[in-house]
Design a protein around this motif. Structure first.
Motif, short mmCIF file in Angstrom:
data_model
loop_
_atom_site.label_atom_id
_atom_site.label_comp_id
_atom_site.label_asym_id
_atom_site.label_seq_id
_atom_site.Cartn_x
_atom_site.Cartn_y
_atom_site.Cartn_z
N GLU A 1 -164.60 -27.65 -33.05
CA GLU A 1 -164.98 -27.25 -34.41
C GLU A 1 -166.48 -26.97 -34.49
N GLY A 2 -166.82 -25.84 -35.09
CA GLY A 2 -168.22 -25.48 -35.24
C GLY A 2 -168.89 -25.07 -33.95
N VAL A 3 -168.08 -24.78 -32.93
CA VAL A 3 -168.60 -24.41 -31.61
C VAL A 3 -168.35 -22.92 -31.36
N LYS A 4 -169.33 -22.23 -30.82
CA LYS A 4 -169.19 -20.80 -30.55
C LYS A 4 -168.10 -20.55 -29.50
N HIS A 5 -167.22 -19.60 -29.80
CA HIS A 5 -166.18 -19.18 -28.86
C HIS A 5 -166.38 -17.71 -28.50
N SER A 6 -165.83 -17.32 -27.37
CA SER A 6 -165.89 -15.92 -26.95
C SER A 6 -164.73 -15.64 -26.01
N MET A 7 -164.63 -14.40 -25.55
CA MET A 7 -163.57 -14.06 -24.60
C MET A 7 -163.86 -14.67 -23.23
N ASN A 8 -162.85 -15.21 -22.61
CA ASN A 8 -162.99 -15.75 -21.26
C ASN A 8 -163.64 -14.69 -20.35
N PRO A 9 -164.73 -15.02 -19.66
CA PRO A 9 -165.44 -14.02 -18.84
C PRO A 9 -164.57 -13.30 -17.82
N PHE A 10 -163.64 -14.01 -17.18
CA PHE A 10 -162.76 -13.36 -16.21
C PHE A 10 -161.81 -12.36 -16.89
N PRO B 1 -150.73 -22.96 -18.66
CA PRO B 1 -150.35 -21.74 -17.93
C PRO B 1 -148.85 -21.46 -17.94
N LEU B 2 -148.01 -22.50 -17.87
CA LEU B 2 -146.56 -22.27 -17.85
C LEU B 2 -146.10 -21.60 -19.13
N GLN B 3 -146.54 -22.11 -20.27
CA GLN B 3 -146.12 -21.55 -21.55
C GLN B 3 -146.66 -20.12 -21.74
N VAL B 4 -147.93 -19.92 -21.40
CA VAL B 4 -148.54 -18.60 -21.57
C VAL B 4 -147.89 -17.58 -20.63
N GLY C 1 -157.53 -12.50 -16.05
CA GLY C 1 -158.61 -13.16 -15.33
C GLY C 1 -158.01 -14.14 -14.34
N LYS C 2 -158.69 -14.37 -13.23
CA LYS C 2 -158.11 -15.26 -12.22
C LYS C 2 -157.97 -16.69 -12.74
N GLN C 3 -158.81 -17.06 -13.74
CA GLN C 3 -158.74 -18.38 -14.33
C GLN C 3 -159.50 -18.33 -15.65
N ALA C 4 -159.25 -19.33 -16.49
CA ALA C 4 -160.02 -19.48 -17.73
C ALA C 4 -161.06 -20.56 -17.51
N ILE C 5 -162.23 -20.41 -18.13
CA ILE C 5 -163.32 -21.34 -17.86
C ILE C 5 -163.16 -22.67 -18.58
N ASP C 6 -162.10 -22.82 -19.40
CA ASP C 6 -161.90 -24.12 -20.05
C ASP C 6 -161.05 -25.04 -19.16
N GLY C 7 -159.84 -24.58 -18.77
CA GLY C 7 -158.98 -25.42 -17.93
C GLY C 7 -159.16 -25.19 -16.44
N ASP C 8 -159.67 -23.99 -16.05
CA ASP C 8 -159.88 -23.65 -14.64
C ASP C 8 -158.59 -23.77 -13.82
N TYR C 9 -157.45 -23.49 -14.42
CA TYR C 9 -156.17 -23.71 -13.73
C TYR C 9 -155.92 -22.72 -12.59
#
Length: 254
Positions: A31-40, A101-104, A123-131
């Protein structure tokens, strides 16, 4: 052959933001944190737009799975050059926090079938979960060939020539339809220009839910605790190689 390309674009906490663990230690503060598109995912979108500019793709469709704010991420993709967007809404809360990742990948596979996609770029991975799992799982659901960690992609008739990078280079040829995940070395994403940002406001974003796609997003994973990484201990200075070797022997490293 003009391809219909589906591109996954995930909304994540911006890479420049310092991550903070929630007081209940069940996640991170969003909450209140800047979000953006995953770089990958930006790189994947750029590659799709370049395919269209080369007349190799007929349509580029941006897909995002998440809360209402994910539409902002789709608008960014539309400003980069995507033709239209699809928002699969998962409201903020328990279901979204458990989304993995399974659901997505199930959702991406269903959309690929309904949209008659020829190529899925992620993208090969997302920078939040790095799965680094969504692309591979999507390919498995569809039984499509895959190229991962792509640093170069070339279309040759009904095949793709993909150079993969992971400790070395390997070039493979895969038949379409296929799934490709983008590495940092694939390209440099463009900045959306003001005219394209204005045009993006008029492009269509279809809204739907996982239930509309008949996808079960229930998760069998449970988060037990989220903690900050341990603080790294300060190092020691030594005056000579002999002293260094002695210290390493004392610590059992030699």
């Amino acid at each position: 052959m003009a391809l219909r390309v589906l591109v996954g674009v995930k909304r994540v906490i911006d890479y420049a933001v310092k991550i903070r663990v929630r007081p209940d230690k069940m996640g991170v503060v969003t909450e209140g944190v800047k979000h953006s598109m995953n770089p990958f995912d930006e790189i994947a979108m750029e590659e799709a737009v370049r395919l269209k500019e080369k007349k190799l793709a007929s349509e580029v469709i941006a897909v995002s799975v998440g809360p209402q704010q994910s539409q902002e991420t789709i608008r960014t993709a539309l400003a980069m050059g995507a033709d239209r967007g699809i928002h699969v809404e998962i409201p903020a809360g328990k279901d979204y926090e458990a989304l993995g990742p399974l659901q997505v990948s199930k959702i991406m596979a269903k959309l690929a079938e309904s949209e008659k996609a020829d190529l899925i770029l992620l993208g090969k991975q997302a920078i939040d979960g790095d799965y680094n799992q969504t692309g591979q799982m999507t390919a498995a659901h569809l039984d499509w060939p895959q190229g991962t960690f792509a640093s170069e992609v070339n279309v040759e008739d009904k095949t793709l020539v993909v150079t993969e990078i992971d400790g070395g280079l390997e070039t493979i040829k895969i038949t379409l339809p296929a799934v490709v995940t983008a590495d940092l070395r694939l390209n440099e994403p463009r900045y959306a220009t003001l005219p394209n940002i204005m045009k993006a406001k008029k492009k269509k974003i279809a809204k739907m839910t996982a239930a509309d796609l008949q996808v079960d997003i229930a998760s069998n994973l449970e988060t037990l605790k989220v903690e900050d990484p341990p603080v790294r201990e300060a190092g020691q200075k030594v005056e000579s190689v002999e002293e260094l070797v002695g210290k390493l022997k004392e610590s059992g490293c030699l």
